[in-house]
Design a protein around this motif. Structure first.
Motif, PDB file in Angstrom:
ATOM      1  N   ASN A 116      47.705  42.727  39.388  1.00 42.03           N
ATOM      2  CA  ASN A 116      49.083  42.642  39.886  1.00 42.03           C
ATOM      3  C   ASN A 116      49.242  41.570  40.957  1.00 42.03           C
ATOM      4  O   ASN A 116      50.134  41.656  41.799  1.00 42.03           O
ATOM      5  CB  ASN A 116      49.511  44.001  40.450  1.00 42.03           C
ATOM      6  N   CYS A 117      48.370  40.559  40.911  1.00 40.10           N
ATOM      7  CA  CYS A 117      48.421  39.491  41.918  1.00 40.10           C
ATOM      8  C   CYS A 117      48.329  38.142  41.208  1.00 40.10           C
ATOM      9  O   CYS A 117      47.253  37.747  40.756  1.00 40.10           O
ATOM     10  CB  CYS A 117      47.282  39.653  42.930  1.00 40.10           C
ATOM     11  N   ARG A 118      49.441  37.448  41.112  1.00 42.46           N
ATOM     12  CA  ARG A 118      49.476  36.167  40.385  1.00 42.46           C
ATOM     13  C   ARG A 118      48.553  35.133  41.004  1.00 42.46           C
ATOM     14  O   ARG A 118      47.999  34.281  40.320  1.00 42.46           O
ATOM     15  CB  ARG A 118      50.907  35.623  40.366  1.00 42.46           C
ATOM     16  N   ALA A 119      48.349  35.219  42.313  1.00 45.27           N
ATOM     17  CA  ALA A 119      47.530  34.211  42.999  1.00 45.27           C
ATOM     18  C   ALA A 119      46.065  34.296  42.613  1.00 45.27           C
ATOM     19  O   ALA A 119      45.305  33.362  42.876  1.00 45.27           O
ATOM     20  CB  ALA A 119      47.670  34.361  44.521  1.00 45.27           C
ATOM     21  N   LEU A 120      45.645  35.396  41.986  1.00 47.10           N
ATOM     22  CA  LEU A 120      44.245  35.557  41.606  1.00 47.10           C
ATOM     23  C   LEU A 120      44.025  35.449  40.103  1.00 47.10           C
ATOM     24  O   LEU A 120      42.926  35.700  39.621  1.00 47.10           O
ATOM     25  CB  LEU A 120      43.716  36.912  42.097  1.00 47.10           C
ATOM     26  N   HIS A 121      45.073  35.078  39.355  1.00 46.25           N
ATOM     27  CA  HIS A 121      44.908  34.939  37.917  1.00 46.25           C
ATOM     28  C   HIS A 121      43.951  33.798  37.599  1.00 46.25           C
ATOM     29  O   HIS A 121      43.821  32.835  38.364  1.00 46.25           O
ATOM     30  CB  HIS A 121      46.265  34.707  37.235  1.00 46.25           C
ATOM     31  N   ASP A 122      43.277  33.879  36.453  1.00 43.57           N
ATOM     32  CA  ASP A 122      42.326  32.856  36.037  1.00 43.57           C
ATOM     33  C   ASP A 122      42.986  31.478  36.060  1.00 43.57           C
ATOM     34  O   ASP A 122      44.149  31.337  35.707  1.00 43.57           O
ATOM     35  CB  ASP A 122      41.818  33.159  34.615  1.00 43.57           C
ATOM     36  N   PRO A 123      42.265  30.419  36.508  1.00 40.55           N
ATOM     37  CA  PRO A 123      40.837  30.419  36.868  1.00 40.55           C
ATOM     38  C   PRO A 123      40.602  30.460  38.383  1.00 40.55           C
ATOM     39  O   PRO A 123      39.621  29.912  38.854  1.00 40.55           O
ATOM     40  CB  PRO A 123      40.370  29.078  36.302  1.00 40.55           C
ATOM     41  N   THR A 124      41.521  31.087  39.125  1.00 35.72           N
ATOM     42  CA  THR A 124      41.464  31.029  40.590  1.00 35.72           C
ATOM     43  C   THR A 124      40.128  31.512  41.141  1.00 35.72           C
ATOM     44  O   THR A 124      39.547  30.885  42.035  1.00 35.72           O
ATOM     45  CB  THR A 124      42.605  31.868  41.191  1.00 35.72           C
ATOM     46  N   ILE A 125      39.627  32.641  40.620  1.00 28.26           N
ATOM     47  CA  ILE A 125      38.399  33.215  41.175  1.00 28.26           C
ATOM     48  C   ILE A 125      37.206  32.287  40.925  1.00 28.26           C
ATOM     49  O   ILE A 125      36.392  32.038  41.822  1.00 28.26           O
ATOM     50  CB  ILE A 125      38.153  34.618  40.590  1.00 28.26           C
ATOM     51  N   ASP A 126      37.109  31.737  39.714  1.00 30.60           N
ATOM     52  CA  ASP A 126      36.022  30.787  39.435  1.00 30.60           C
ATOM     53  C   ASP A 126      36.168  29.529  40.281  1.00 30.60           C
ATOM     54  O   ASP A 126      35.172  28.950  40.733  1.00 30.60           O
ATOM     55  CB  ASP A 126      36.016  30.420  37.951  1.00 30.60           C
TER      56      ASP A 126
END
Length: 310
Positions: A239-249
């Motif tokens: 439920n957090c757009r800022a962490l959608h792929d590929p942000t975490i990588d």
């Protein structure tokens, strides 16, 4: 025409110039020690723009003082549209400035300006006509394969990532890196209003007051979550757009030199800055529960006063 990723292809040229009097991007890129860092920043910024690590291909980077001219290849209409939207809104520029700061270990973001061109001319004047821009890019077919220099940079970036991830695991077990004091304070500490009175949640059969995530929570999480920070991030991303792929990588690559503490710290910071009042301790505890990190959850809720390793 349908969006068929195996038949649609287009190309464009992105002109990037530093507006700082003290920094010339062609000089940085021409420096063998700095070239991989500049390339890495470009690659991560393009990944941010499309939401995919390989959503945009770089075929060649030309140095033409004061510009870096990046020849881009698109193999998918949707990725092209996402790139154009990011470029139009300034997100691509902001992302590149941020990645250049980190990659080059600068004290502040490097200001840049951009122009996007094809053989039909400059696209900046028609950015609101997205389909027209897509058509111009489609008409500009790539005239080359990926440059040999780009292939070598890709290989060196992959090798660097593997080596530094291993070394960061070792170093984080020995010491906790300090928090970057040059970063602005998290919005959860100073700018968010209190949550409504009576907002509670249940953890292990007990009721706890839901509240905003504090700086102390933030630092304890970064210190103790260790290698599971990515898993927690993927639990938070629903439920957090800022962490959608590929942000975490991308965060893993961007902060790999700093180690696991900083990677985890920046993950939670991205969550807090994006979610505002909704970045609550309840959501963080739920993500920790999902990944079996119960001792860390207990610590954040004050069940055990002494810090223990997760």
């Amino acid at each position: 025409m349908g969006d068929s990723s195996d038949v649609w292809v287009g190309s464009a040229y992105l002109f990037v110039q530093s507006t700082s009097e003290n920094v010339l991007l062609p000089s940085l890129y021409g420096n063998p020690d700095r070239k991989p860092q500049v390339y890495k920043a470009l690659k991560l910024a393009f990944a941010d723009s499309t939401g995919r690590l390989n959503g945009v291909d770089m075929l060649k980077v030309h140095c033409s003082d004061p510009h870096l001219i990046v020849q881009l290849k698109f193999c998918n209409r949707e990725n092209c549209r996402k790139f154009l939207q990011s470029y139009r809104e300034g997100s691509l520029r902001d992302s590149l400035q941020r990645h250049l700061k980190v990659s080059l270990a600068m004290s502040s973001p490097l200001p840049v300006q951009m122009e996007l061109k094809t053989g039909a001319g400059q696209l900046d004047s028609m950015l609101l006509e997205e389909e027209r821009c897509v058509e111009c890019i489609s008409q500009e077919k790539p005239n080359r394969l990926r440059d040999e220099e780009i292939i070598k940079l890709e290989e060196s970036l992959q090798n660097l990532s593997c080596q530094e991830v291993c070394s960061s695991i070792v170093s984080s077990a020995i010491q906790t890196p300090p928090v970057d004091s040059s970063l602005p304070p998290c919005s959860s500490v100073s700018s968010l209003s209190s949550l409504p009175q009576g907002d509670t949640f249940t953890f292990q059969g007990q009721q706890f007051a839901n509240r905003k995530i504090t700086l102390d929570d933030h630092q304890k999480f970064a210190k103790l979550v260790s290698k599971k920070w990515k898993q927690v991030g993927r639990s938070l991303q629903a439920n957090c757009r800022a962490l959608h792929d590929p942000t975490i990588d991308n965060l893993a690559m961007e902060y790999e030199r700093e180690g696991l503490y900083e990677q985890a710290y920046q993950l939670l910071r991205r969550f807090i800055d994006s979610e505002g009042k909704r970045a609550t301790i309840q959501r963080l505890i739920a993500a920790l529960e999902d990944n079996g990190l119960l001792s860390l959850a207990e610590l954040l809720l004050g069940i055990h006063p002494n810090e223990t390793a997760v």
